[in-house]
Design a protein around this motif. Structure first.
Motif, mmCIF file in Angstrom:
data_model
loop_
_atom_site.group_PDB
_atom_site.id
_atom_site.type_symbol
_atom_site.label_atom_id
_atom_site.label_comp_id
_atom_site.label_asym_id
_atom_site.label_seq_id
_atom_site.Cartn_x
_atom_site.Cartn_y
_atom_site.Cartn_z
ATOM 1 N N THR A 212 0.656 -1.358 0.202
ATOM 2 C CA THR A 212 0.107 -0.297 -0.378
ATOM 3 C C THR A 212 0.681 1.219 -0.139
ATOM 4 O OG1 THR A 212 -1.237 -1.198 1.412
ATOM 5 C CG2 THR A 212 -2.023 1.021 0.663
ATOM 6 N N TYR A 213 2.123 1.413 0.558
ATOM 7 C CA TYR A 213 2.677 2.476 0.852
ATOM 8 C C TYR A 213 3.768 3.140 -0.987
ATOM 9 C CZ TYR A 213 5.982 -2.221 0.750
ATOM 10 O OH TYR A 213 6.448 -3.014 0.261
ATOM 11 N N LEU A 214 3.724 2.073 -1.434
ATOM 12 C CA LEU A 214 3.704 2.193 -2.526
ATOM 13 C C LEU A 214 3.122 3.048 -3.819
ATOM 14 C CD1 LEU A 214 6.136 -0.440 -3.612
ATOM 15 C CD2 LEU A 214 6.664 1.283 -3.358
ATOM 16 N N ILE A 215 3.612 4.212 -4.451
ATOM 17 C CA ILE A 215 2.768 4.806 -5.415
ATOM 18 C C ILE A 215 2.922 4.642 -6.879
ATOM 19 C CG2 ILE A 215 1.967 6.197 -4.005
ATOM 20 C CD1 ILE A 215 3.609 8.186 -4.616
ATOM 21 N N GLU A 216 3.981 3.509 -7.052
ATOM 22 C CA GLU A 216 4.558 2.996 -8.510
ATOM 23 C C GLU A 216 5.416 1.381 -8.194
ATOM 24 O OE1 GLU A 216 7.727 6.141 -9.273
ATOM 25 O OE2 GLU A 216 6.994 7.580 -8.355
ATOM 26 N N ASP A 217 6.288 1.743 -9.229
ATOM 27 C CA ASP A 217 6.286 0.395 -9.416
ATOM 28 C C ASP A 217 7.467 -0.179 -7.980
ATOM 29 O OD1 ASP A 217 9.551 0.268 -9.486
ATOM 30 O OD2 ASP A 217 8.605 1.447 -11.350
ATOM 31 N N GLN A 218 7.769 -1.368 -8.423
ATOM 32 C CA GLN A 218 8.133 -2.315 -7.011
ATOM 33 C C GLN A 218 9.932 -2.513 -6.740
ATOM 34 O OE1 GLN A 218 5.471 -4.581 -4.940
ATOM 35 N NE2 GLN A 218 3.820 -3.385 -6.283
ATOM 36 N N LEU A 219 10.328 -1.983 -7.474
ATOM 37 C CA LEU A 219 11.826 -2.156 -7.452
ATOM 38 C C LEU A 219 12.330 -0.749 -7.529
ATOM 39 C CD1 LEU A 219 12.651 -3.879 -10.511
ATOM 40 C CD2 LEU A 219 12.330 -4.387 -8.443
ATOM 41 N N ARG A 220 12.592 0.760 -8.291
ATOM 42 C CA ARG A 220 12.760 1.988 -8.192
ATOM 43 C C ARG A 220 11.312 2.777 -6.910
ATOM 44 N NH1 ARG A 220 17.659 1.795 -9.634
ATOM 45 N NH2 ARG A 220 18.420 0.452 -11.302
ATOM 46 N N GLY A 221 9.851 2.531 -7.092
ATOM 47 C CA GLY A 221 8.928 3.540 -7.037
ATOM 48 C C GLY A 221 9.436 4.846 -5.652
ATOM 49 N N GLN A 222 8.823 5.341 -5.756
ATOM 50 C CA GLN A 222 8.512 6.312 -4.940
ATOM 51 C C GLN A 222 7.362 5.585 -3.393
ATOM 52 O OE1 GLN A 222 7.335 10.205 -4.983
ATOM 53 N NE2 GLN A 222 7.140 10.708 -2.827
ATOM 54 N N SER A 223 7.713 5.506 -2.077
ATOM 55 C CA SER A 223 6.729 5.072 -0.997
ATOM 56 C C SER A 223 6.395 6.498 -0.169
ATOM 57 C CB SER A 223 7.447 3.731 0.182
ATOM 58 O OG SER A 223 8.260 3.392 -0.646
ATOM 59 N N SER A 224 4.727 6.780 -0.221
ATOM 60 C CA SER A 224 4.604 7.438 0.118
ATOM 61 C C SER A 224 3.758 6.944 0.936
ATOM 62 C CB SER A 224 3.951 8.863 -1.171
ATOM 63 O OG SER A 224 3.744 9.620 -0.309
ATOM 64 N N ILE A 225 3.347 7.760 2.440
ATOM 65 C CA ILE A 225 1.720 7.486 3.152
ATOM 66 C C ILE A 225 0.587 7.728 2.243
ATOM 67 C CG2 ILE A 225 2.954 8.355 5.562
ATOM 68 C CD1 ILE A 225 1.632 11.831 5.299
ATOM 69 N N GLU A 226 1.049 9.116 1.398
ATOM 70 C CA GLU A 226 -0.425 8.554 -0.343
ATOM 71 C C GLU A 226 -1.070 8.052 -0.364
ATOM 72 O OE1 GLU A 226 -2.958 11.671 -1.524
ATOM 73 O OE2 GLU A 226 -1.587 11.920 -0.447
ATOM 74 N N GLY A 227 0.324 6.538 -0.741
ATOM 75 C CA GLY A 227 -0.811 5.485 -0.991
ATOM 76 C C GLY A 227 -1.821 4.739 -0.068
ATOM 77 N N TYR A 228 -1.092 5.286 1.324
ATOM 78 C CA TYR A 228 -1.862 4.721 2.750
ATOM 79 C C TYR A 228 -3.460 5.582 2.662
ATOM 80 C CZ TYR A 228 0.768 1.681 4.386
ATOM 81 O OH TYR A 228 1.898 0.741 4.398
ATOM 82 N N ILE A 229 -3.839 7.275 2.470
ATOM 83 C CA ILE A 229 -4.487 7.966 1.967
ATOM 84 C C ILE A 229 -5.376 7.207 0.956
ATOM 85 C CG2 ILE A 229 -5.465 10.660 2.089
ATOM 86 C CD1 ILE A 229 -2.200 10.898 3.358
ATOM 87 N N ARG A 230 -4.997 7.141 -0.396
ATOM 88 C CA ARG A 230 -5.736 7.360 -0.863
ATOM 89 C C ARG A 230 -6.786 5.946 -1.322
ATOM 90 N NH1 ARG A 230 -1.320 7.863 -5.482
ATOM 91 N NH2 ARG A 230 -0.884 10.064 -5.759
ATOM 92 N N ALA A 231 -6.048 4.239 -0.650
ATOM 93 C CA ALA A 231 -6.348 3.563 -0.241
ATOM 94 C C ALA A 231 -7.710 3.419 0.839
ATOM 95 C CB ALA A 231 -5.729 2.469 0.050
ATOM 96 N N LEU A 232 -7.678 3.605 1.411
ATOM 97 C CA LEU A 232 -8.640 4.022 2.722
ATOM 98 C C LEU A 232 -9.561 5.421 1.914
ATOM 99 C CD1 LEU A 232 -6.001 4.784 5.240
ATOM 100 C CD2 LEU A 232 -7.768 2.939 5.366
ATOM 101 N N LYS A 233 -9.111 6.409 1.406
ATOM 102 C CA LYS A 233 -10.532 7.064 0.873
ATOM 103 C C LYS A 233 -11.152 5.783 -0.692
ATOM 104 C CE LYS A 233 -8.698 11.580 1.365
ATOM 105 N NZ LYS A 233 -8.283 12.907 0.894
ATOM 106 N N ARG A 234 -10.353 5.018 -0.382
ATOM 107 C CA ARG A 234 -11.309 4.462 -1.793
ATOM 108 C C ARG A 234 -12.392 3.663 -1.078
ATOM 109 N NH1 ARG A 234 -7.663 3.105 -7.527
ATOM 110 N NH2 ARG A 234 -8.977 2.509 -9.094
ATOM 111 N N GLY A 235 -11.716 3.041 0.401
ATOM 112 C CA GLY A 235 -12.547 2.469 1.214
ATOM 113 C C GLY A 235 -11.905 0.919 1.195
ATOM 114 N N CYS A 236 -10.364 1.208 1.078
ATOM 115 C CA CYS A 236 -10.004 -0.046 1.623
ATOM 116 C C CYS A 236 -9.746 -0.230 2.941
ATOM 117 C CB CYS A 236 -8.100 0.199 1.093
ATOM 118 S SG CYS A 236 -7.500 -0.980 0.993
ATOM 119 N N ARG A 237 -10.223 -1.865 2.597
ATOM 120 C CA ARG A 237 -9.732 -2.197 4.422
ATOM 121 C C ARG A 237 -9.178 -3.260 4.968
ATOM 122 N NH1 ARG A 237 -12.662 0.398 7.168
ATOM 123 N NH2 ARG A 237 -11.863 2.312 5.655
#
Length: 686
Positions: A212-237
């Protein structure tokens, strides 16, 4: 704005009157209600300014033609000129003010809707209350209380106060109804919370994300709390967090052995505390991938308890050994941890000393050894060749590490902290051996995780056993480690056997996330969808590969027309789409199919198809219906224009509009499809 609001119309200091304004569904027309009548004013200003080249406030025919191109319309020049002349009341050779409104109304006239209207209207000018009731019963298949519904819809959508008072519906009101949420293909009652939320957790599909922390790819992508915010706002449980030792005794979160950036564990938990229950009040499961030392595991436990407080569930809801899994209703507002635990819940509640982990058991579940598939083995060989060539040792993706013998990459795994272990209650991670082993050795609050390839193998070899297993115990599925680009697998085949936590990479748009949104947009988008009854029965005979006797459905979808379809992103200037509509059924293997209409040359504004596509659906309870609009290309792959996906069980019958979504799932008004849906129950002999 589309819901409407009261505003004050001001002409001068002494002339101020209230009007009820509402943006029409085409997002180009403003409708307002006065005491005398309802009036529509053109709001095409979104394109006028650009088309009015000489900025004189008037538009000649050449400028109108340019405007049509901007609006994705390739209209016959003679027909366009006839509409232009009809609107040019002043015979000045230009359009201004009300003249352009007249031209726009003629341009956007919906003949296919008018035809339906006149079929039920005796005088062709209005629908009486009884005529509208007939339409709602015969075509829209509305059930009880249809007369009250008709009056409610007239009051809501009829622009004329006189018509509303007489309980009649004009063509403008009829079109407004068809374009509204009440005329949408998605059953509006299913947009609200309508399912039983008192059943055990294992009886629900649970919206789950991977890395959930990734907002790009799995090798060099950025980790961000934005990934959690987006998922939670989307209803992710169900969220995932990979925890590693960080500097200054503070654990960090990132995709281990890769070049992805790192974020403090404390920030993730603070974000969870703030956003966990904004979109849904039902429980959140935090899936811990624990790679930390004992010391930093203690820090994790302290931060979890200190930041989340009462939200964190640290014991059973009644202090007793559970005889069944608790329900989403019982766990409202609670955050559950999923991970390894020392000993059993029974021992903890009885005060018995807790046992250690099983010998050789790893803390992090997703690094359990799996049988390598051919693509994975090939990827490993390619990685070895690359390292030989460049002469360096670089971190390997977790998926590649799983194929390397244990102990090759690092020393022994750390032990589990008791303080962190005590926070694991209803979601204790255990290794999977077989369905028989789980039934005889595991408890209902224990659960296993599978990589997608392992899950597929179990589905092929023991589909019914998998279904029965998921009727009493939670299962989580995650993407292959080879998906370094954060691509996704098809979640439907996992739902077909009742897997609850089917984790996808939420940051990657595509058909897989369309299906995900389609399933979880129902039930108030709360992140929990009740599984069909045959997936909740531990004695069920159901298997997706060999269907039991059932009563299938016959589905006929007439694709009538499209409205204001967008141009393809980054298309050439002046290009106009050649749209076709593909209708797909996603469900058990016997139901999965797709059909498409012919394409329409150069018309994204109001293409007309009038084609009927027919399907037979064996297991409608699991079926998702996906509409996809593409721009036909003779020489290469068709381009994506828009899509909409929903459960077949949420489909409303009759004449319906489908409001299209973009590739990332956001609305693209006013783009829509107009369809007629017929659903018929078939007997076994049909």
């Amino acid at each position: 704005m589309q819901q409407g609001m009261v505003m004050r119309k001001v002409k001068s200091r002494s002339w101020k009157k209230q009007r009820y304004f509402m943006l029409q569904d085409d997002c180009m027309t403003i409708w307002y209600k006065s005491r005398k009548t309802g009036n529509a004013k053109s709001a095409c200003e979104c394109h006028l300014p650009k088309a009015d080249k000489n900025r004189d406030g008037r538009m000649n025919f050449k400028e109108v033609q340019h405007l049509l191109k901007m609006m994705n319309v390739d209209m016959d020049e003679h027909h366009a000129f006839r509409l232009f002349q009809m609107a040019d009341k002043s015979e000045s050779g230009t359009l201004e003010g009300e003249e352009f409104v007249l031209f726009y109304k003629a341009l956007t006239q919906r003949d296919e809707v008018l035809s339906v209207f006149q079929e039920f209207s005796e005088d062709g000018k209005k629908l009486t209350l009884l005529e509208f009731v007939d339409f709602l019963q015969q075509e829209q298949m509305e059930g009880e209380g249809v007369e009250e519904l008709a009056m409610e819809l007239i009051a809501k959508y009829e622009p004329s106060e006189t018509g509303e008072a007489r309980h009649v519906l004009s063509i403008d009101g009829f079109l407004a109804y068809l374009c509204s949420p009440d005329g949408c293909i998605f059953n509006p009652t299913h947009k609200t919370l309508f399912q039983d939320m008192s059943q055990p957790l294992c009886h629900y599909f649970i919206s789950s994300s991977h890395n959930t922390y990734l907002i790009e790819d799995q090798l060099r992508g950025q980790s961000s709390i934005e990934g959690y915010i987006r998922a939670l706002k989307r209803g992710c449980r169900c969220l995932e967090v990979d925890c590693w030792d960080g500097p200054n005794g503070e654990p960090i979160v990132y995709h281990g052995h890769t070049f992805t950036s790192k974020i403090p564990f404390r920030e993730v938990i603070s974000t969870l505390e703030k956003y966990a229950f904004q979109a849904s009040e039902y429980p959140v499961v935090l899936s811990l991938e624990n790679h930390c030392s004992m010391e930093q595991q203690d820090v994790m436990a302290q931060q979890l308890k200190g930041i989340l407080g009462e939200q964190l569930l640290t014991t059973t809801i009644d202090g007793r050994v559970p005889a069944r899994m608790p329900s989403p209703e019982e766990l409202k507002g609670k955050i559950l941890l999923k991970g390894k635990r020392l000993g059993s819940l029974e021992d903890a509640l009885s005060g018995e000393p807790e046992e250690a982990l099983e010998p050789g058991e790893l803390l992090e579940e997703e690094e359990e050894e799996e049988e390598g598939t051919e693509p994975e083995e090939e990827a490993l060989r390619n990685e070895d060749k690359r390292k030989e060539k460049v002469g360096v040792s670089a971190p390997l993706p977790c998926g590649l590490q799983r194929l390397i013998p244990p102990g090759t990459l690092q020393k022994s795994k750390p032990s589990l902290s008791k303080e962190l272990s005590d926070c694991i209650v209803y979601c204790k991670s255990v290794s999977f051996h077989s369905f028989q082993h789980s039934q005889s050795h595991y408890r209902l609050y224990e659960m296993s995780s599978f990589a997608e390839a392992k899950a597929r193998k179990l589905i092929r070899e023991a589909g019914n056993e998998f279904v029965r297993h998921n009727a009493w115990q939670l299962t989580r599925i995650y993407p292959s480690g080879m998906r370094t680009d954060s691509s996704n697998y098809n979640p439907q085949e996992m739902w077909n056997v009742g897997c609850q936590m089917v984790a996808l990479n939420f940051q990657t748009a595509g058909a897989e996330m369309d299906l995900y949104d389609g399933l979880f947009n129902q039930n108030g988008s709360c992140g929990y969808v009740l599984k069909p009854g045959f997936l909740r029965d531990v004695e069920t005979p159901f298997s997706p590969e060999s269907l039991p006797q059932s009563n299938p459905l016959y589905l006929a979808i007439q694709v009538i027309s499209g409205q204001q379809l967008p141009k393809v992103v980054n298309s050439k200037e002046g290009s106009i789409v050649d749209p076709l509509v593909r209708v797909e059924i996603h469900g058990v293997p016997a139901d999965t199919s797709k059909q498409e209409t012919k394409y329409i040359d150069n018309n994204g504004f109001n293409p007309q198809w009038g084609e009927t596509l027919r399907f037979r659906v064996q297991v409608p309870e699991l079926a998702l219906l996906r509409f996809k609009v593409e721009d036909y290309d003779k020489t290469s792959r068709n381009d994506f224009v828009g899509q909409f996906t929903l459960p077949l069980s949420s489909v409303k019958r009759g004449y319906r509009h489908i409001h299209l979504l973009s590739k990332d799932g956001t609305a693209i008004p006013p783009a829509s499809l107009f369809v007629h849906v017929q659903i018929t129950e078939l007997s076994e002999s049909d």
